[in-house]
Design a protein around this motif. Structure first.
Motif, PDB file in Angstrom:
ATOM      1  N   ILE A  56      47.329 -70.612 -11.070  1.00  0.00           N
ATOM      2  CA  ILE A  56      48.513 -70.921 -11.873  1.00  0.00           C
ATOM      3  C   ILE A  56      48.335 -72.263 -12.575  1.00  0.00           C
ATOM      4  CG2 ILE A  56      50.986 -71.393 -11.792  1.00  0.00           C
ATOM      5  CD1 ILE A  56      51.038 -69.468  -9.328  1.00  0.00           C
ATOM      6  N   ARG A  57      47.801 -73.260 -11.859  1.00  0.00           N
ATOM      7  CA  ARG A  57      47.547 -74.567 -12.481  1.00  0.00           C
ATOM      8  C   ARG A  57      46.569 -74.435 -13.652  1.00  0.00           C
ATOM      9  NH1 ARG A  57      48.199 -76.435  -7.275  1.00  0.00           N
ATOM     10  NH2 ARG A  57      49.725 -78.107  -7.121  1.00  0.00           N
ATOM     11  N   LEU A  58      45.522 -73.661 -13.451  1.00  0.00           N
ATOM     12  CA  LEU A  58      44.537 -73.442 -14.507  1.00  0.00           C
ATOM     13  C   LEU A  58      45.187 -72.792 -15.732  1.00  0.00           C
ATOM     14  CD1 LEU A  58      41.504 -73.672 -15.129  1.00  0.00           C
ATOM     15  CD2 LEU A  58      41.247 -71.391 -14.178  1.00  0.00           C
ATOM     16  N   ALA A  59      45.988 -71.767 -15.498  1.00  0.00           N
ATOM     17  CA  ALA A  59      46.670 -71.074 -16.597  1.00  0.00           C
ATOM     18  C   ALA A  59      47.640 -72.016 -17.310  1.00  0.00           C
ATOM     19  CB  ALA A  59      47.406 -69.851 -16.070  1.00  0.00           C
ATOM     20  N   CYS A  60      48.367 -72.821 -16.542  1.00  0.00           N
ATOM     21  CA  CYS A  60      49.316 -73.766 -17.153  1.00  0.00           C
ATOM     22  C   CYS A  60      48.586 -74.802 -18.002  1.00  0.00           C
ATOM     23  CB  CYS A  60      50.152 -74.450 -16.085  1.00  0.00           C
ATOM     24  SG  CYS A  60      51.417 -73.384 -15.388  1.00  0.00           S
ATOM     25  N   ASN A  61      47.458 -75.282 -17.512  1.00  0.00           N
ATOM     26  CA  ASN A  61      46.690 -76.254 -18.292  1.00  0.00           C
ATOM     27  C   ASN A  61      46.211 -75.660 -19.618  1.00  0.00           C
ATOM     28  OD1 ASN A  61      46.897 -78.503 -16.612  1.00  0.00           O
ATOM     29  ND2 ASN A  61      45.260 -77.755 -15.292  1.00  0.00           N
ATOM     30  N   VAL A  62      45.815 -74.403 -19.586  1.00  0.00           N
ATOM     31  CA  VAL A  62      45.410 -73.718 -20.827  1.00  0.00           C
ATOM     32  C   VAL A  62      46.592 -73.639 -21.786  1.00  0.00           C
ATOM     33  CG1 VAL A  62      44.725 -71.486 -21.795  1.00  0.00           C
ATOM     34  CG2 VAL A  62      43.527 -72.401 -19.811  1.00  0.00           C
ATOM     35  N   HIS A  71      49.859 -64.855  -7.659  1.00  0.00           N
ATOM     36  CA  HIS A  71      48.648 -65.618  -7.942  1.00  0.00           C
ATOM     37  C   HIS A  71      48.629 -66.913  -7.147  1.00  0.00           C
ATOM     38  CE1 HIS A  71      48.827 -62.921 -11.456  1.00  0.00           C
ATOM     39  NE2 HIS A  71      47.518 -62.974 -11.370  1.00  0.00           N
ATOM     40  N   SER A  72      47.426 -67.426  -6.917  1.00  0.00           N
ATOM     41  CA  SER A  72      47.273 -68.667  -6.159  1.00  0.00           C
ATOM     42  C   SER A  72      47.720 -69.862  -7.002  1.00  0.00           C
ATOM     43  CB  SER A  72      45.811 -68.856  -5.750  1.00  0.00           C
ATOM     44  OG  SER A  72      45.013 -69.101  -6.892  1.00  0.00           O
ATOM     45  N   ASP A  73      48.068 -70.947  -6.318  1.00  0.00           N
ATOM     46  CA  ASP A  73      48.474 -72.164  -7.025  1.00  0.00           C
ATOM     47  C   ASP A  73      47.358 -72.666  -7.933  1.00  0.00           C
ATOM     48  OD1 ASP A  73      50.856 -71.998  -5.732  1.00  0.00           O
ATOM     49  OD2 ASP A  73      50.582 -73.780  -4.485  1.00  0.00           O
ATOM     50  N   HIS A  74      46.129 -72.538  -7.471  1.00  0.00           N
ATOM     51  CA  HIS A  74      44.992 -73.001  -8.276  1.00  0.00           C
ATOM     52  C   HIS A  74      44.917 -72.239  -9.602  1.00  0.00           C
ATOM     53  CE1 HIS A  74      41.032 -74.459  -9.318  1.00  0.00           C
ATOM     54  NE2 HIS A  74      40.662 -73.214  -9.496  1.00  0.00           N
ATOM     55  N   LEU A  86      56.223 -76.114 -15.305  1.00  0.00           N
ATOM     56  CA  LEU A  86      55.717 -75.355 -14.158  1.00  0.00           C
ATOM     57  C   LEU A  86      54.674 -76.163 -13.393  1.00  0.00           C
ATOM     58  CD1 LEU A  86      55.759 -72.829 -12.465  1.00  0.00           C
ATOM     59  CD2 LEU A  86      54.218 -71.745 -14.120  1.00  0.00           C
ATOM     60  N   LEU A  87      53.856 -76.930 -14.090  1.00  0.00           N
ATOM     61  CA  LEU A  87      52.903 -77.810 -13.406  1.00  0.00           C
ATOM     62  C   LEU A  87      53.627 -78.843 -12.551  1.00  0.00           C
ATOM     63  CD1 LEU A  87      50.177 -78.494 -16.116  1.00  0.00           C
ATOM     64  CD2 LEU A  87      49.854 -77.386 -13.902  1.00  0.00           C
ATOM     65  N   VAL A  88      54.713 -79.395 -13.068  1.00  0.00           N
ATOM     66  CA  VAL A  88      55.503 -80.368 -12.304  1.00  0.00           C
ATOM     67  C   VAL A  88      56.083 -79.715 -11.054  1.00  0.00           C
ATOM     68  CG1 VAL A  88      57.574 -81.813 -12.357  1.00  0.00           C
ATOM     69  CG2 VAL A  88      56.011 -81.809 -14.302  1.00  0.00           C
ATOM     70  N   VAL A  89      56.577 -78.497 -11.189  1.00  0.00           N
ATOM     71  CA  VAL A  89      57.141 -77.770 -10.048  1.00  0.00           C
ATOM     72  C   VAL A  89      56.054 -77.513  -9.002  1.00  0.00           C
ATOM     73  CG1 VAL A  89      58.147 -75.561  -9.329  1.00  0.00           C
ATOM     74  CG2 VAL A  89      59.010 -76.732 -11.365  1.00  0.00           C
ATOM     75  N   LEU A  90      54.871 -77.122  -9.431  1.00  0.00           N
ATOM     76  CA  LEU A  90      53.777 -76.884  -8.491  1.00  0.00           C
ATOM     77  C   LEU A  90      53.389 -78.162  -7.752  1.00  0.00           C
ATOM     78  CD1 LEU A  90      51.461 -74.512 -10.534  1.00  0.00           C
ATOM     79  CD2 LEU A  90      52.688 -73.957  -8.426  1.00  0.00           C
ATOM     80  N   ASP A  91      53.356 -79.281  -8.469  1.00  0.00           N
ATOM     81  CA  ASP A  91      53.034 -80.552  -7.829  1.00  0.00           C
ATOM     82  C   ASP A  91      54.111 -80.956  -6.825  1.00  0.00           C
ATOM     83  OD1 ASP A  91      50.613 -80.844  -9.054  1.00  0.00           O
ATOM     84  OD2 ASP A  91      51.378 -82.107 -10.670  1.00  0.00           O
ATOM     85  N   ALA A  92      55.359 -80.670  -7.124  1.00  0.00           N
ATOM     86  CA  ALA A  92      56.453 -80.991  -6.203  1.00  0.00           C
ATOM     87  C   ALA A  92      56.395 -80.104  -4.965  1.00  0.00           C
ATOM     88  CB  ALA A  92      57.792 -80.827  -6.906  1.00  0.00           C
ATOM     89  N   VAL A 138      49.037 -64.560 -16.006  1.00  0.00           N
ATOM     90  CA  VAL A 138      49.117 -65.262 -14.719  1.00  0.00           C
ATOM     91  C   VAL A 138      50.469 -65.942 -14.568  1.00  0.00           C
ATOM     92  CG1 VAL A 138      48.183 -67.212 -13.410  1.00  0.00           C
ATOM     93  CG2 VAL A 138      46.633 -65.557 -14.460  1.00  0.00           C
ATOM     94  N   VAL A 139      50.919 -66.625 -15.605  1.00  0.00           N
ATOM     95  CA  VAL A 139      52.195 -67.338 -15.533  1.00  0.00           C
ATOM     96  C   VAL A 139      53.363 -66.359 -15.415  1.00  0.00           C
ATOM     97  CG1 VAL A 139      53.765 -68.831 -16.839  1.00  0.00           C
ATOM     98  CG2 VAL A 139      51.350 -69.411 -16.680  1.00  0.00           C
ATOM     99  N   ALA A 140      53.256 -65.212 -16.025  1.00  0.00           N
ATOM    100  CA  ALA A 140      54.336 -64.225 -15.949  1.00  0.00           C
ATOM    101  C   ALA A 140      54.453 -63.606 -14.557  1.00  0.00           C
ATOM    102  CB  ALA A 140      54.107 -63.122 -16.982  1.00  0.00           C
ATOM    103  N   ASP A 141      53.368 -63.659 -13.792  1.00  0.00           N
ATOM    104  CA  ASP A 141      53.351 -63.053 -12.458  1.00  0.00           C
ATOM    105  C   ASP A 141      52.982 -64.106 -11.414  1.00  0.00           C
ATOM    106  OD1 ASP A 141      53.592 -61.004 -10.631  1.00  0.00           O
ATOM    107  OD2 ASP A 141      51.525 -60.315 -10.896  1.00  0.00           O
TER     108      ASP A 141
END
Length: 89
Positions: A43-49, A38-41, A66-72, A31-34
């Motif tokens: 991506i956030r889930l994958a980043c948390n893992v 993928h949806s932000d949701h 990447l989580l910080v970038v998504l939040d911004a 998910v993170v590589a692509d």
């Protein structure tokens, strides 16, 4: 005298659990590589893992960034859980 119960061997259970964790990590990396597809949701889930279970410190740090970038990118989401400052009594 105790009678041994027919439980599965601990090693077998641990091996199955580790295989499951490895599969979730693989999916998170995909998910993170692509990110674009993928949806932000998701991506956030994958980043948390990856932040919690990534193999290397660099992988965990990249996922955190990447989580910080998504939040911004979605500033309304970041303040959702904060109390409204004008509602104070």
């Amino acid at each position: 005298m105790t009678i041994p119960l027919p439980f599965r061997k601990r090693a077998q259970r641990d091996e199955v659990r580790q295989d499951w964790i490895d599969e979730r990590l693989r999916e998170a990396r995909i998910v993170v590589a692509d990110v674009v597809n993928h949806s932000d949701h998701l991506i956030r889930l994958a980043c948390n893992v990856l932040v919690q279970h990534g193999e290397t410190p660099a992988e965990r740090e990249d996922a955190r960034i990447l989580l910080v970038v998504l939040d911004a990118r979605s500033p309304g989401r970041a303040g959702r859980h904060r109390p409204d400052p004008e509602v104070r009594r």
